[in-house]
Design a protein around this motif. Structure first.
Motif, short mmCIF file in Angstrom:
data_model
loop_
_atom_site.label_atom_id
_atom_site.label_comp_id
_atom_site.label_asym_id
_atom_site.label_seq_id
_atom_site.Cartn_x
_atom_site.Cartn_y
_atom_site.Cartn_z
N PHE A 20 0.79 -1.23 0.00
CA PHE A 20 0.00 0.00 0.00
C PHE A 20 0.82 1.28 0.00
N VAL A 21 2.08 1.22 0.42
CA VAL A 21 2.84 2.45 0.56
C VAL A 21 3.29 3.02 -0.78
N VAL A 22 3.46 2.16 -1.79
CA VAL A 22 3.95 2.63 -3.09
C VAL A 22 3.01 3.67 -3.70
N ALA A 23 1.71 3.47 -3.51
CA ALA A 23 0.74 4.41 -4.08
C ALA A 23 0.96 5.83 -3.57
N GLY A 24 1.46 5.97 -2.34
CA GLY A 24 1.66 7.29 -1.76
C GLY A 24 2.91 8.00 -2.25
N VAL A 25 3.81 7.30 -2.95
CA VAL A 25 5.07 7.92 -3.39
C VAL A 25 5.26 7.84 -4.91
N LEU A 26 4.21 7.47 -5.63
CA LEU A 26 4.35 7.31 -7.09
C LEU A 26 4.80 8.61 -7.76
N SER A 27 4.28 9.73 -7.33
CA SER A 27 4.66 10.99 -7.95
C SER A 27 6.14 11.27 -7.75
N GLN A 28 6.67 10.94 -6.58
CA GLN A 28 8.09 11.13 -6.31
C GLN A 28 8.95 10.20 -7.17
N VAL A 29 8.51 8.95 -7.30
CA VAL A 29 9.24 8.01 -8.14
C VAL A 29 9.26 8.51 -9.58
N SER A 30 8.13 9.00 -10.04
CA SER A 30 8.01 9.52 -11.40
C SER A 30 8.99 10.66 -11.65
N THR A 31 9.03 11.60 -10.72
CA THR A 31 9.92 12.75 -10.87
C THR A 31 11.38 12.35 -10.75
N SER A 32 11.68 11.51 -9.77
CA SER A 32 13.07 11.11 -9.51
C SER A 32 13.69 10.35 -10.67
N LEU A 33 12.92 9.45 -11.28
CA LEU A 33 13.46 8.60 -12.34
C LEU A 33 13.12 9.10 -13.73
N GLY A 34 12.39 10.20 -13.82
CA GLY A 34 12.08 10.79 -15.10
C GLY A 34 11.15 9.96 -15.96
N VAL A 35 10.13 9.35 -15.33
CA VAL A 35 9.17 8.53 -16.07
C VAL A 35 7.77 9.02 -15.74
N SER A 36 6.78 8.55 -16.50
CA SER A 36 5.40 8.95 -16.25
C SER A 36 4.88 8.28 -14.98
N VAL A 37 3.83 8.87 -14.41
CA VAL A 37 3.20 8.28 -13.23
C VAL A 37 2.61 6.91 -13.57
N THR A 148 4.41 6.95 3.63
CA THR A 148 4.12 8.11 2.78
C THR A 148 4.67 9.39 3.41
N PHE A 149 4.52 9.51 4.73
CA PHE A 149 5.05 10.69 5.44
C PHE A 149 6.57 10.73 5.33
N ILE A 150 7.22 9.58 5.49
CA ILE A 150 8.68 9.52 5.36
C ILE A 150 9.11 9.95 3.95
N GLY A 151 8.34 9.48 2.96
CA GLY A 151 8.64 9.88 1.58
C GLY A 151 8.52 11.38 1.38
N GLY A 152 7.51 11.99 2.01
CA GLY A 152 7.33 13.43 1.88
C GLY A 152 8.42 14.20 2.62
N ALA A 153 8.84 13.70 3.79
CA ALA A 153 9.86 14.39 4.57
C ALA A 153 11.26 14.19 4.01
N LEU A 154 11.52 12.99 3.46
CA LEU A 154 12.85 12.68 2.90
C LEU A 154 12.71 12.45 1.40
N ASP A 155 12.62 11.17 1.01
CA ASP A 155 12.33 10.85 -0.39
C ASP A 155 11.79 9.43 -0.46
N TRP A 156 11.40 9.00 -1.67
CA TRP A 156 10.77 7.69 -1.82
C TRP A 156 11.72 6.55 -1.49
#
Length: 397
Positions: A20-37, A148-156
């Motif tokens: 369930f946690v991946v859904a909360g950081v998909l936007s970060q993964v997308s931006t970090s790796l330069g791919v679509s959501v 999800t909170f950890i991803g927002g405070a640090l990164d995915w």
């Protein structure tokens, strides 16, 4: 309460956190790796499809393994998969690591649920399943929001390290507290898949698949679907996931007691019917925080309220095949989850992202009809090849 069930639930908590946690950081993964959501969303797809396809294969191949060893090995593979995700430099390796993590989940989850069901008398089976699955639903209440909170405070990547740490702690708990459990008789893969020839089982599994495909169409892309309510703030999204998870945990435990008392049919039908209404209204209710909160509470309670009576219904059809049926049910869930990532990604491309709830509602309406069809088939006595008429317990109805 049997303490062994709590130990099994701790492992399910780790598996659920990753689910369930991946859904909360998909936007970060997308931006970090330069791919679509949508491409990043395939992290959910590959994890789920690995779990779904490998569950029956692993169960057959490792049938001679002691249950405790299989549980620990599954958690070890799961942790390795998440560590690789955390350090992967590109999307290709990230997606490959999701297959590894799914393999670990395939080794652990069906074994844990079947073991939990075997530890108690039949009349307590619903509550036992609720406790073990409670680890999974409580991951939505604590693990996913915290990740999800950890991803927002640090990164995915920090989120994935968090998941690996949770899996490690669960493994230590299983190693320390769970006693050795007798190894069940070895069963071939063909025998494990044999229940699919039973229409009652097939329809019940189809119900599970349709429900969880519908639910995860929105959940996989919840950051996009609820962006109007969250304002794009990961902390607000984490709070909403926390609320959803608390509701899911409450719904899961309530379903265990209600199923033991009223049987599976009423709980299944009522939960799915309420979900249809809830998801049909999501394009409106996800527009603001005030309306998103009750919508997520209903989603959590009813969405997780379906799982226990579905498992109970399967066990009631053929009690002797409970481990096989629970494994197939888990596979059906994850096939639904894996397809939801693809279907949801396509729906975002074709329609508005806020319309995902309507697509989910279509799946849920279908699930309601299939659930009732399954009940009608279960109500008919099955004539065995030997001429013996098979009985079905009333709780399956």
């Amino acid at each position: 309460m049997d303490k062994r069930l709590i130990v099994l639930a701790s492992g399910m908590f780790a598996i659920g956190t990753d689910s369930f946690v991946v859904a909360g950081v998909l936007s970060q993964v997308s931006t970090s790796l330069g791919v679509s959501v949508a491409l990043a969303g395939q992290m959910v797809t590959l994890y789920a499809i690995s779990y779904a396809l490998l569950s029956p294969v692993i169960a057959a191949a490792a049938a001679h393994w002691p249950r405790k060893r299989l549980l620990l090995t599954g958690l070890a593979v799961f942790v390795v998969g998440n560590v690789v995700t955390a350090v992967a430099p590109n999307i290709e390796l990230v997606l490959a690591s999701r297959l590894i993590a799914g393999l670990g989940a395939a080794m652990f989850s069906p074994t844990a649920t079947a073991t939990g069901a075997s530890l108690v008398p039949p009349e307590q089976r619903g509550r036992a399943l609720a406790i073990v699955i409670g680890g999974l639903s409580s991951a939505t209440a604590l693990g996913a929001p915290l990740g999800t909170f950890i991803g927002g405070a640090l990164d995915w990547r920090a989120t994935m390290w968090f998941v690996a740490a949770v899996g490690t702690l669960a493994g230590l708990g299983v190693a320390w507290r769970l006693p050795e459990i007798p190894t069940p008789p070895a069963i071939s893969l063909s025998r494990r898949l044999a229940p699919l020839a039973d229409t009652r089982v097939l329809l019940t599994l189809l119900t599970t698949w349709m429900v969880y495909a519908g639910l995860f169409l929105v959940y996989t892309y919840i950051g996009l679907s609820f962006d109007r309510a969250t304002g794009g703030d990961s902390r607000v999204l984490a709070a909403l996931l926390l609320l959803w998870g608390v509701a899911a945990t409450a719904g899961n435990f309530a379903a265990g007691r209600l199923t033991d008392r009223y049987g599976s049919r009423r709980i299944i039908n009522a939960a799915i019917a309420v979900l249809v209404i809830d998801f049909a209204l999501l394009p409106l209710t996800s527009a603001s925080l005030v309306t998103a909160v009750p919508a997520l509470i209903v989603w959590g309670v009813c969405g997780w309220g379906v799982l226990v009576p579905q498992q109970h219904r399967l066990i009631s059809i053929t009690p002797a095949a409970a481990p096989l049926l629970l494994g197939l049910n888990s596979a059906a869930i994850y096939v639904g989850v894996s397809m939801s990532g693809v279907i949801g990604g396509a729906a975002i491309a074709w329609f508005d992202r806020h319309a995902l709830g309507l697509v989910s509602a279509v799946f849920l309406v279908g699930a309601l009809f299939v659930a009732e069809w399954a009940r009608q088939r279960i109500a008919r006595p099955e004539v065995r090849p030997t001429g013996v008429v098979g009985a079905t317990s009333g709780s399956a109805r």
